[in-house]
Design a protein around this motif. Structure first.
Motif, mmCIF file in Angstrom:
data_model
loop_
_atom_site.group_PDB
_atom_site.id
_atom_site.type_symbol
_atom_site.label_atom_id
_atom_site.label_comp_id
_atom_site.label_asym_id
_atom_site.label_seq_id
_atom_site.Cartn_x
_atom_site.Cartn_y
_atom_site.Cartn_z
ATOM 1 N N THR A 55 0.831 -1.204 0.000
ATOM 2 C CA THR A 55 0.000 0.000 0.000
ATOM 3 C C THR A 55 0.862 1.249 0.000
ATOM 4 O OG1 THR A 55 -2.044 0.840 0.980
ATOM 5 C CG2 THR A 55 -0.307 0.302 2.512
ATOM 6 N N ASP A 56 0.392 2.304 -0.605
ATOM 7 C CA ASP A 56 1.109 3.582 -0.640
ATOM 8 C C ASP A 56 0.117 4.724 -0.557
ATOM 9 O OD1 ASP A 56 3.969 3.552 -0.730
ATOM 10 O OD2 ASP A 56 3.847 2.565 -2.671
ATOM 11 N N LEU A 57 0.617 5.841 -0.067
ATOM 12 C CA LEU A 57 -0.196 7.028 0.152
ATOM 13 C C LEU A 57 0.352 8.145 -0.725
ATOM 14 C CD1 LEU A 57 -2.372 7.972 2.180
ATOM 15 C CD2 LEU A 57 -0.544 8.382 3.820
ATOM 16 N N GLY A 61 0.638 18.228 -2.565
ATOM 17 C CA GLY A 61 1.598 19.153 -1.938
ATOM 18 C C GLY A 61 2.846 18.440 -1.443
ATOM 19 N N ILE A 62 2.734 17.138 -1.179
ATOM 20 C CA ILE A 62 3.904 16.359 -0.753
ATOM 21 C C ILE A 62 4.396 15.501 -1.921
ATOM 22 C CG2 ILE A 62 4.744 14.542 0.815
ATOM 23 C CD1 ILE A 62 4.138 17.081 2.332
ATOM 24 N N HIS A 63 3.470 14.723 -2.487
ATOM 25 C CA HIS A 63 3.844 13.822 -3.581
ATOM 26 C C HIS A 63 3.515 14.373 -4.958
ATOM 27 C CE1 HIS A 63 3.430 11.073 -0.111
ATOM 28 N NE2 HIS A 63 4.463 10.474 -0.656
ATOM 29 N N PHE A 64 2.603 15.290 -5.046
ATOM 30 C CA PHE A 64 2.247 15.841 -6.363
ATOM 31 C C PHE A 64 1.731 17.265 -6.215
ATOM 32 C CE2 PHE A 64 -1.381 13.474 -4.697
ATOM 33 C CZ PHE A 64 -2.425 14.389 -4.798
ATOM 34 N N ARG A 210 8.150 10.425 -18.112
ATOM 35 C CA ARG A 210 8.747 9.628 -17.027
ATOM 36 C C ARG A 210 8.235 10.133 -15.680
ATOM 37 N NH1 ARG A 210 10.825 4.840 -17.353
ATOM 38 N NH2 ARG A 210 12.627 5.184 -16.027
ATOM 39 N N GLN A 211 8.027 11.453 -15.559
ATOM 40 C CA GLN A 211 7.522 12.018 -14.314
ATOM 41 C C GLN A 211 6.005 11.851 -14.194
ATOM 42 O OE1 GLN A 211 6.533 13.612 -10.907
ATOM 43 N NE2 GLN A 211 8.690 13.354 -11.430
ATOM 44 N N LEU A 212 5.277 12.189 -15.252
ATOM 45 C CA LEU A 212 3.817 12.254 -15.139
ATOM 46 C C LEU A 212 3.135 10.907 -15.366
ATOM 47 C CD1 LEU A 212 2.955 15.568 -17.047
ATOM 48 C CD2 LEU A 212 3.168 15.223 -14.573
ATOM 49 N N VAL A 237 12.757 1.044 -7.882
ATOM 50 C CA VAL A 237 13.469 2.306 -7.657
ATOM 51 C C VAL A 237 12.453 3.440 -7.509
ATOM 52 C CG1 VAL A 237 15.229 3.896 -8.528
ATOM 53 C CG2 VAL A 237 15.428 1.443 -8.997
ATOM 54 N N SER A 238 12.009 3.672 -6.270
ATOM 55 C CA SER A 238 11.104 4.798 -6.025
ATOM 56 C C SER A 238 11.851 5.985 -5.434
ATOM 57 C CB SER A 238 9.941 4.386 -5.119
ATOM 58 O OG SER A 238 10.410 3.910 -3.882
ATOM 59 N N ASP A 239 12.868 5.709 -4.632
ATOM 60 C CA ASP A 239 13.575 6.794 -3.931
ATOM 61 C C ASP A 239 14.916 7.167 -4.550
ATOM 62 O OD1 ASP A 239 11.615 7.100 -2.063
ATOM 63 O OD2 ASP A 239 12.519 5.741 -0.618
ATOM 64 N N GLY A 240 15.352 6.492 -5.586
ATOM 65 C CA GLY A 240 16.670 6.758 -6.168
ATOM 66 C C GLY A 240 17.567 5.531 -6.042
ATOM 67 N N SER A 286 19.896 9.803 -6.763
ATOM 68 C CA SER A 286 19.074 10.370 -5.687
ATOM 69 C C SER A 286 17.747 10.962 -6.124
ATOM 70 C CB SER A 286 19.875 11.471 -4.966
ATOM 71 O OG SER A 286 21.089 10.963 -4.516
ATOM 72 N N GLY A 287 17.443 10.930 -7.432
ATOM 73 C CA GLY A 287 16.222 11.599 -7.903
ATOM 74 C C GLY A 287 14.943 10.874 -7.534
ATOM 75 N N GLY A 288 14.875 9.584 -7.829
ATOM 76 C CA GLY A 288 13.688 8.798 -7.504
ATOM 77 C C GLY A 288 12.604 8.820 -8.557
ATOM 78 N N GLU A 289 11.556 8.049 -8.280
ATOM 79 C CA GLU A 289 10.349 7.934 -9.113
ATOM 80 C C GLU A 289 10.588 7.303 -10.490
ATOM 81 O OE1 GLU A 289 7.012 10.947 -8.236
ATOM 82 O OE2 GLU A 289 8.793 12.155 -8.544
ATOM 83 N N ASP A 290 11.673 6.545 -10.631
ATOM 84 C CA ASP A 290 11.905 5.903 -11.924
ATOM 85 C C ASP A 290 11.069 4.633 -12.076
ATOM 86 O OD1 ASP A 290 13.863 7.700 -13.016
ATOM 87 O OD2 ASP A 290 15.231 6.958 -11.488
ATOM 88 N N GLY A 340 18.208 9.711 -0.857
ATOM 89 C CA GLY A 340 16.945 9.581 -1.586
ATOM 90 C C GLY A 340 15.952 10.625 -1.122
ATOM 91 N N TRP A 341 14.862 10.657 -1.827
ATOM 92 C CA TRP A 341 13.816 11.623 -1.533
ATOM 93 C C TRP A 341 13.156 11.259 -0.210
ATOM 94 C CZ3 TRP A 341 8.409 11.324 -1.273
ATOM 95 C CH2 TRP A 341 7.763 12.557 -1.299
ATOM 96 N N ASN A 342 12.881 12.273 0.592
ATOM 97 C CA ASN A 342 12.279 12.016 1.900
ATOM 98 C C ASN A 342 11.092 12.959 2.104
ATOM 99 O OD1 ASN A 342 11.683 12.146 4.659
ATOM 100 N ND2 ASN A 342 13.764 11.569 5.212
HETATM 101 C C1 LIG Z 1 5.346 18.159 -5.694
HETATM 102 C C2 LIG Z 1 6.299 16.992 -5.767
HETATM 103 N N1 LIG Z 1 7.231 16.867 -4.810
HETATM 104 C C3 LIG Z 1 8.093 15.830 -4.851
HETATM 105 C C4 LIG Z 1 8.039 14.902 -5.853
HETATM 106 C C5 LIG Z 1 9.036 13.772 -5.896
HETATM 107 N N2 LIG Z 1 8.568 12.525 -5.329
HETATM 108 C C6 LIG Z 1 7.286 12.251 -5.042
HETATM 109 S S1 LIG Z 1 7.078 10.662 -4.468
HETATM 110 C C7 LIG Z 1 8.735 10.352 -4.561
HETATM 111 C C8 LIG Z 1 9.380 9.038 -4.165
HETATM 112 C C9 LIG Z 1 8.557 8.006 -3.569
HETATM 113 O O1 LIG Z 1 7.731 8.468 -2.521
HETATM 114 P P1 LIG Z 1 7.534 7.692 -1.162
HETATM 115 O O2 LIG Z 1 6.420 8.310 -0.401
HETATM 116 O O3 LIG Z 1 8.847 7.566 -0.485
HETATM 117 O O4 LIG Z 1 7.045 6.297 -1.731
HETATM 118 P P2 LIG Z 1 7.509 4.836 -1.353
HETATM 119 O O5 LIG Z 1 9.010 4.810 -1.396
HETATM 120 O O6 LIG Z 1 6.928 4.555 -0.005
HETATM 121 O O7 LIG Z 1 6.899 4.005 -2.441
HETATM 122 C C10 LIG Z 1 9.405 11.465 -5.062
HETATM 123 C C11 LIG Z 1 10.869 11.510 -5.316
HETATM 124 C C12 LIG Z 1 7.037 15.070 -6.843
HETATM 125 N N3 LIG Z 1 6.896 14.204 -7.867
HETATM 126 N N4 LIG Z 1 6.185 16.133 -6.778
#
Ligand SMILES: Cc1ncc(C[n+]2csc(CCOP(=O)(O)OP(=O)(O)O)c2C)c(N)n1
Ligand SMILES: Nc1ncnc2c1ncn2[C@@H]1O[C@H](COP(=O)(O)OP(=O)(O)O)[C@@H](O)[C@H]1O
Ligand SMILES: [Mg+2]
Length: 353
Positions: A55-57, A61-64, A210-212, A237-240, A286-290, A340-342
Motif C-alpha cells: 500500500t502507498d499514500l 503538496g507532498i507527492h504531487f 517519465r515524471q507524469l 526504484v522509487s527513492d533513487g 538520488s532523484g527517484g520515481e523511476d 533519496g527523496w524524503n
Molecule cells: C510536488 C512533488 N514533490 C516531490 C516529488 C518527488 N517525489 C514524489 S514521491 C517520490 C518518491 C517516492 O515516494 P515515497 O512516499 O517515499 O514512496 P515509497 O518509497 O513509499 O513508495 C518522489 C521523489 C514530486 N513528484 N512532486
C-alpha cells in the motif's frame, strides 16, 4: 486545472451516489476476484499461490502538485507506483483498491478524471479494481492505493537475498523522472511570474512522461519467466538508485561495487540535467520515481541477462565489510549515500518557506 470545465458539486450525489457513479464502468476479469465492489469486503482466492499486498499514500503538496499534474495522469500514476511494488517481489498484480479523500474544491468532473486514469492503468496491466474508500478531506487531495498480487512460493524475491558475487542489474534508465520534475517545476515558476507565457516543454516528451506517466515493469517480471531468470534480491526504484542499493545491501548483509559509467541514463535526461546545471549521475542516484527494477542475479545467470537490451549490469555484490561503493568515471571510489527523496524533509522545507 479544472476551472474551465463543467462543475457538478459532489454534494448533489452524496457519498453513495459518487461511489456508484465512479464505479459503474468497473469490470472484474481476474479468476482470483470472487467478489469485487459492493459488499463489506472483497473476496479473493489465490489457490496455491502466495499473496502479495502493498500500500502507498499520495498526498497533494507532498507527492504531487496539481498546478502541473493532470488529474488523469495522477490516477494512472497512483496505480502504477503501487503495482511496481508487486512486480518488485517478482509477482503479478491482480487487484487494487483505490481510496480518495477530496476537499470541497473538487467537482465530480475532477474525480471522474482521476478515476479514468486509474481505470486505464488497471485495464492495461490487467488488474481488477475491487474496492476502496471515499471521504471528504479538510484540505487537499489524498489518494491511497493498495495492490494485491500473487507469486509461486519458489519464485518470490525479497530484498534480503543478495549474495556475494551476484551481478547488480537494473531495468530501463534512471534519473528521467527527476529531471522531468525539474522541468515542470521551472515552467510552473515562469507561469506564476507571468501567466501569459505558455509552458515550453517541446522536445522533452520522454522525461515529462517519465515524471507524469511512469510505467511499472511487469514486462521485466514476464521476461524473467520467459528466460528462466531467478533474481536473488529485488526492489523497485522509487527513492533513487543509491537508496535502493543500500536497502538491498542492508537487508542482505552484503556490500556492493557500483560503476558510474554503467548507470543507464537516457540522452535526453543527460542533456536536460546538464542544462539545469545538475550532475546526471546524481539525478539517477538520488532523484527517484523511476519505478525501474533493481535486482541481483547469481553469476551463472550472466549469459541470460547480458543480451537483454532493457537490462544493464551496473556492478556486483561484495562482502558486507567492503561497504556500498561507487567507482566513478575517473576511477575514484566513493561510498554510496542514501540521499533519496524524503517526504518529511520536503515537509520541513515547506514549513521553512
Ligand atoms: C510536488 C512533488 N514533490 C516531490 C516529488 C518527488 N517525489 C514524489 S514521491 C517520490 C518518491 C517516492 O515516494 P515515497 O512516499 O517515499 O514512496 P515509497 O518509497 O513509499 O513508495 C518522489 C521523489 C514530486 N513528484 N512532486
Ligand atoms: N505506517 C506504517 N505502518 C506499518 N508498516 C509500514 C508503515 N509505513 C511503511 N511500512 C512498511 O515498511 C516497509 C517499507 O516501506 P517503504 O519504505 O514505504 O517501502 P516502498 O518504498 O516499497 O513503499 C514495508 O514493509 C511497509 O509496509
Ligand atoms: Mg511505501
Amino acid at each position: 486545472m479544472f476551472d474551465n470545465k463543467d462543475r457538478t458539486n459532489i454534494s448533489e450525489l452524496g457519498e453513495f451516489g459518487l461511489i456508484d457513479y465512479l464505479t459503474k464502468a468497473v469490470e472484474i476479469n481476474q479468476p482470483s476476484s470472487i467478489k469485487g465492489i459492493g459488499d463489506d469486503a472483497a473476496v479473493l482466492d489465490f489457490s496455491n499461490k502466495q499473496t502479495l499486498i502493498s500500500t502507498d499514500l499520495l498526498l497533494e503538496g507532498i507527492h504531487f502538485d496539481l498546478r502541473y499534474v493532470p488529474l488523469k495522469h495522477l490516477g494512472y500514476k497512483a496505480v502504477q507506483v503501487n503495482l511496481s511494488d508487486i512486480y518488485a517481489m517478482n509477482g503479478i498484480a491482480s487487484q487494487i483498491t483505490f481510496s480518495i479523500g477530496l476537499s470541497s474544491k473538487f467537482p465530480l468532473e475532477a474525480v471522474e478524471e482521476i478515476y479514468e486514469g486509474a481505470l486505464i492503468a488497471c485495464k492495461k496491466f490487467n488488474v481488477d479494481l475491487i474496492g476502496g474508500d471515499t471521504s471528504a478531506s479538510a484540505q487537499g487531495l489524498v489518494i491511497s492505493v493498495t495492490s494485491i498480487g500473487h507469486v509461486d512460493k519458489d519464485k518470490v524475491v525479497y530484498r534480503s537475498g543478495a549474495k556475494e558475487g551476484d551481478l547488480l542489474c537494473v531495468s530501463g534508465d534512471l534519473g528521467g523522472a527527476y529531471v522531468g520534475l525539474q522541468l515542470l517545476e521551472r515552467e510552473k515558476q515562469i507561469f506564476l511570474e507571468n501567466p501569459n507565457i505558455q509552458p515550453d516543454l517541446e522536445g522533452k516528451d520522454y522525461i515529462v512522461e517519465r515524471q507524469l506517466k511512469p510505467e511499472s515493469r511487469k514486462d521485466i517480471v514476464e521476461l524473467f519467466e520467459t528466460y528462466g531468470i531467478q533474481p536473488h534480491a529485488m526492489i523497485d526504484v522509487s527513492d533513487g538508485l543509491a537508496s535502493e542499493i543500500i536497502h538491498i545491501c542492508k537487508a542482505s548483509n552484503v556490500g556492493c561495487k557500483l560503476y558510474e559509467e554503467k548507470i543507464p541514463i537516457d540522452p535526453m535526461t543527460y542533456e536536460t540535467a546538464r542544462e539545469f546545471g545538475l550532475d546526471p549521475t546524481v539525478c539517477a542516484l538520488s532523484g527517484g520515481e523511476d519505478y525501474e527494477l533493481l535486482f541481483t542475479v547469481p553469476q551463472e545467470q550472466y549469459d541470460k541477462v547480458k543480451n537483454q537490451l532493457d537490462i544493464s549490469i551496473i556492478g556486483y555484490i561484495t562482502e558486507e565489510n567492503a561497504g556500498c561503493e561507487m567507482v566513478s568515471k575517473s576511477g575514484h571510489v566513493h561510498s554510496l549515500k542514501a540521499q533519496g527523496w524524503n517526504a518529511f524533509e520536503a515537509e520541513d522545507q515547506q514549513n521553512e518557506e
